[in-house]
Scaffold this active site. Structure first.
Site, PDB file in Angstrom:
ATOM      1  N   ILE A 173       0.827  -1.204   0.000  1.00  0.00           N
ATOM      2  CA  ILE A 173       0.000   0.000   0.000  1.00  0.00           C
ATOM      3  C   ILE A 173       0.862   1.254   0.000  1.00  0.00           C
ATOM      4  O   ILE A 173       0.584   2.219  -0.723  1.00  0.00           O
ATOM      5  CB  ILE A 173      -0.943   0.002   1.221  1.00  0.00           C
ATOM      6  CG1 ILE A 173      -1.983  -1.114   1.103  1.00  0.00           C
ATOM      7  CG2 ILE A 173      -1.636   1.354   1.375  1.00  0.00           C
ATOM      8  CD1 ILE A 173      -2.815  -1.322   2.364  1.00  0.00           C
ATOM      9  N   TYR A 180      -3.380  -8.619  16.088  1.00  0.00           N
ATOM     10  CA  TYR A 180      -3.648  -7.731  14.955  1.00  0.00           C
ATOM     11  C   TYR A 180      -4.973  -6.998  15.139  1.00  0.00           C
ATOM     12  O   TYR A 180      -5.054  -5.780  14.952  1.00  0.00           O
ATOM     13  CB  TYR A 180      -3.661  -8.535  13.654  1.00  0.00           C
ATOM     14  CG  TYR A 180      -3.702  -7.682  12.415  1.00  0.00           C
ATOM     15  CD1 TYR A 180      -2.536  -7.117  11.904  1.00  0.00           C
ATOM     16  CD2 TYR A 180      -4.906  -7.435  11.749  1.00  0.00           C
ATOM     17  CE1 TYR A 180      -2.567  -6.327  10.761  1.00  0.00           C
ATOM     18  CE2 TYR A 180      -4.948  -6.642  10.611  1.00  0.00           C
ATOM     19  CZ  TYR A 180      -3.773  -6.101  10.123  1.00  0.00           C
ATOM     20  OH  TYR A 180      -3.808  -5.306   8.993  1.00  0.00           O
TER      21      TYR A 180
END
EC number: 1.1.1.331
Length: 277
Positions: free
Chosen positions: A29, A166
């Site tokens: 990204i 996460y």
């Protein structure tokens, strides 16, 4: 005719004259966003620990419009240096894109999770974001303007889609985003985050265990709510571009989902059923 073309080109550049610092900018990204920001007129500082990849991105963008800074986001001196280096090189910092992130081994039972893995994920995903926010604010507050964007995840608002570490870390990113948006609004500084669906980046492949990109995309397309368009990293970069641009001048404290509506779906209760065509 040429003059008109040049004017239109300048108008189309949504970040003309802006300076951006992107952590995790050497791949995935971050890399795609760095290239897109540059295409839209921004000077881009790429911060990462992947030195070879980072220098390759700078070469692709051009050394006149980008620079690479080695930066471990868990180290405050490193983050401070990245911000100071960016300001020293380009004169200011308009956009901080805190994008660096990691995951831990996908162990579905909490009793099998290791404390060291949990702390490592939080160190990068939460402490790293906090430090980027802190040092961006340090130079943006005197300027009374700026734009801080962080990469969150679908896991920022839902459970069951990722590891405990996460998921917890991305919930924390959203919390930091909202809290900082409240604090920095008085200085004209916008703070937002992005929550993308699954992507075949190195992180996505590692977590899912699916190494083949086409297979990964097929799984995502099958699981996704929005059929037809294929989700890719450029979609996230375009969302970051929107938040970074003046088109989003009154958007702050927002968690922008790029998920085709997946986060609002109820996979158990299926009211809308169409016969197979």
């Amino acid at each position: 005719m040429a003059a008109t073309s040049q004017v239109l080109t300048a108008i189309a550049r949504r970040l003309e004259g802006k300076v951006a610092l992107i952590t995790g900018g050497a791949s995935g990204i971050g890399e795609t966003t760095a290239k897109l920001f540059s295409q839209h007129g921004a000077k881009v500082a790429i911060a990462d620990v992947q030195d070879e990849l980072g220098h390759s991105v700078v070469e692709a963008i051009g050394t006149s419009n980008s620079t690479y800074i080695h930066c471990d986001v868990t180290n405050e001196d490193g983050v401070k240096n990245a911000v100071d280096n960016t300001v020293s090189t380009y004169g200011k910092l308009d956009i901080m894109f805190s994008n660096a992130g990691i995951s831990d081994p996908n162990r579905p039972r909490i009793i099998d999770n290791e404390k060291a893995d949990f702390e490592r994920v939080f160190s990068v995903n939460v402490t790293g974001v906090f430090l980027c926010m802190k040092h961006a604010a340090r130079v943006m507050i005197p300027a009374r303007s700026g734009n801080i964007i962080s990469t969150a995840s679908l896991s920022s608002t839902m459970g069951g889609g990722s590891s405990h570490a996460y998921c917890g870390s991305k919930h924390a990113v959203l919390g930091l985003t909202r809290n900082l948006a409240v604090e920095l609004g008085q200085f004209g500084i916008r703070v937002n985050c992005l929550s993308p669906f699954g992507l075949p980046t190195a992180l996505g492949k590692k977590f899912s265990g699916i190494k083949n990109e086409e297979e990964f995309e097929n799984v995502i397309n099958f699981a996704g709510n929005l059929k037809g368009p294929k989700f890719n990293v450029e979609d996230v970069a375009n969302a970051a571009l929107y938040l970074a641009s003046d088109e989003a001048k009154y958007v702050s404290g927002h968690n922008l989902f790029i998920d085709g509506g997946f986060s609002v779906c109820n996979s158990v209760i299926k009211v809308f059923q169409y016969p197979d065509s």
